[in-house]
Design a protein around this motif. Structure first.
Motif, PDB file in Angstrom:
ATOM      1  N   VAL A  79       0.841  -1.197   0.000  1.00  0.00           N
ATOM      2  CA  VAL A  79       0.000   0.000   0.000  1.00  0.00           C
ATOM      3  C   VAL A  79       0.871   1.241   0.000  1.00  0.00           C
ATOM      4  CG1 VAL A  79      -1.659   1.310   1.361  1.00  0.00           C
ATOM      5  CG2 VAL A  79      -1.907  -1.167   1.118  1.00  0.00           C
ATOM      6  N   ARG A  80       1.889   1.280   0.845  1.00  0.00           N
ATOM      7  CA  ARG A  80       2.722   2.472   0.980  1.00  0.00           C
ATOM      8  C   ARG A  80       3.660   2.661  -0.205  1.00  0.00           C
ATOM      9  NH1 ARG A  80       4.913   1.659   6.904  1.00  0.00           N
ATOM     10  NH2 ARG A  80       6.143   3.477   6.384  1.00  0.00           N
TER      11      ARG A  80
ATOM     12  N   ARG B  85       3.101   2.383  -3.364  1.00  0.00           N
ATOM     13  CA  ARG B  85       2.456   3.135  -4.447  1.00  0.00           C
ATOM     14  C   ARG B  85       2.425   4.631  -4.179  1.00  0.00           C
ATOM     15  NH1 ARG B  85      -2.801  -0.793  -5.081  1.00  0.00           N
ATOM     16  NH2 ARG B  85      -1.620  -2.685  -5.505  1.00  0.00           N
TER      17      ARG B  85
ATOM     18  N   ARG C  48       4.709   3.512  -8.281  1.00  0.00           N
ATOM     19  CA  ARG C  48       3.318   3.075  -8.396  1.00  0.00           C
ATOM     20  C   ARG C  48       3.167   2.151  -9.606  1.00  0.00           C
ATOM     21  NH1 ARG C  48       0.804   7.845  -9.020  1.00  0.00           N
ATOM     22  NH2 ARG C  48       1.133   8.246  -6.820  1.00  0.00           N
TER      23      ARG C  48
ATOM     24  N   TRP D 252      -8.253  -4.101   5.217  1.00  0.00           N
ATOM     25  CA  TRP D 252      -8.966  -2.863   4.968  1.00  0.00           C
ATOM     26  C   TRP D 252      -8.559  -1.835   6.009  1.00  0.00           C
ATOM     27  CZ3 TRP D 252     -14.741  -4.304   3.779  1.00  0.00           C
ATOM     28  CH2 TRP D 252     -14.778  -5.097   2.628  1.00  0.00           C
TER      29      TRP D 252
ATOM     30  N   LEU E  35     -11.812   1.369   3.822  1.00  0.00           N
ATOM     31  CA  LEU E  35     -11.234   1.471   2.494  1.00  0.00           C
ATOM     32  C   LEU E  35     -10.624   0.132   2.124  1.00  0.00           C
ATOM     33  CD1 LEU E  35     -10.328   3.151   0.044  1.00  0.00           C
ATOM     34  CD2 LEU E  35      -8.335   3.853   1.381  1.00  0.00           C
ATOM     35  N   ASP E  36     -11.072  -0.434   0.997  1.00  0.00           N
ATOM     36  CA  ASP E  36     -10.561  -1.694   0.459  1.00  0.00           C
ATOM     37  C   ASP E  36      -9.501  -1.334  -0.575  1.00  0.00           C
ATOM     38  OD1 ASP E  36     -10.088  -4.081  -0.815  1.00  0.00           O
ATOM     39  OD2 ASP E  36     -12.154  -4.415  -1.448  1.00  0.00           O
ATOM     40  N   PHE E  37      -8.208  -1.511  -0.211  1.00  0.00           N
ATOM     41  CA  PHE E  37      -7.110  -1.120  -1.089  1.00  0.00           C
ATOM     42  C   PHE E  37      -7.069  -1.956  -2.365  1.00  0.00           C
ATOM     43  CE2 PHE E  37      -5.408   0.464   2.959  1.00  0.00           C
ATOM     44  CZ  PHE E  37      -5.102   1.756   2.576  1.00  0.00           C
TER      45      PHE E  37
ATOM     46  N   LYS F 141      -9.968  -0.857  -4.517  1.00  0.00           N
ATOM     47  CA  LYS F 141     -10.122   0.605  -4.560  1.00  0.00           C
ATOM     48  C   LYS F 141     -11.568   1.023  -4.336  1.00  0.00           C
ATOM     49  CE  LYS F 141      -6.170   0.986  -7.514  1.00  0.00           C
ATOM     50  NZ  LYS F 141      -5.762   0.714  -8.847  1.00  0.00           N
TER      51      LYS F 141
ATOM     52  N   THR G  32     -14.693   1.894  -1.228  1.00  0.00           N
ATOM     53  CA  THR G  32     -15.007   2.195   0.164  1.00  0.00           C
ATOM     54  C   THR G  32     -16.331   1.524   0.494  1.00  0.00           C
ATOM     55  OG1 THR G  32     -16.100   4.259  -0.440  1.00  0.00           O
ATOM     56  CG2 THR G  32     -13.785   4.406   0.231  1.00  0.00           C
TER      57      THR G  32
END
Length: 199
Positions: free
Chosen positions: A2-3, A5, A12, A27, A36-38, A41, A43
């Motif tokens: 996650v971080r 990107r 990214r 999440w 938030l579902d990474f 993408k 919510t």
């Protein structure tokens, strides 16, 4: 993942070329019940009842554990809002002087609150641990010198739940369910204790 990107555009781009993770990304819970579902993408809005202001703990997946102000306990499905009361677990927690972790109410100089255990973590089995059985919830409670884990089945309302208490141990750092067993990471000697839920 996650971080990575968020660093810059080239990072990214490279992150999107990586194979997808074996397990879904967790999440991120946002204030007000939105998550938030990474991976997708998206919510989602969770439906967690807040009728009495009691503390709410994430129990894994889309399940939440509520410790109501009057001492009742229940698990709630965050999507449907369906609640399953756990009166046997509530009575067990009360008999062992387990309280929700509420920093505003705790007084470190009060001997009674020093002895009482506070809820530190709640986990729930992702599926029934055995065929024809119900899901299981485990509550880790600790004070500064000891820990206990309280385990209960989650049967539909009106059915009696089975509850057990693990024997008191020195500080338990973490608990988790994996392949039908519950594991506890004990601080002393960094011991990993497995509990077979079929017993």
């Amino acid at each position: 993942r996650v971080r990575l990107r968020a660093v810059c555009r080239p990072w990214r781009t490279r992150a999107t070329l990586q194979p997808p993770p074996r397990r879904p990304l967790p999440w991120l819970a946002l204030p007000g019940g939105t998550v938030l579902d990474f991976a997708n993408k998206n919510t989602h809005r969770l439906r967690i009842p807040d009728d009495d202001g009691g503390p709410c703990y994430s129990a894994g997946d889309n399940m939440f554990f509520l410790h109501h102000n009057d001492g009742r306990c229940s698990v709630v499905n965050g999507f449907s809002g369906a609640a399953t009361p756990l009166p046997e677990l509530a009575a067990l927690l009360q008999s062992h002087m387990v309280n929700p972790c509420d920093e505003k109410k705790s007084d470190k100089f009060d001997r009674k609150s020093y002895d009482n255990m506070k809820i530190k973590k709640v986990v729930m089995s992702s599926v029934a641990s055995l065929p024809n059985h119900h899901r299981v919830v485990a509550v880790l409670a600790s004070n500064c010198s000891k820990s206990r884990v309280f385990i209960s089945t989650c049967r539909p309302a009106g059915e009696i739940n089975s509850c057990v208490v693990m024997r008191e141990r020195s500080t338990i750092l973490d608990i988790a369910f994996f392949q039908g067993k519950m594991y506890a990471n004990v601080h002393m000697f960094q011991e990993l204790v497995a509990v077979d839920l079929g017993d």
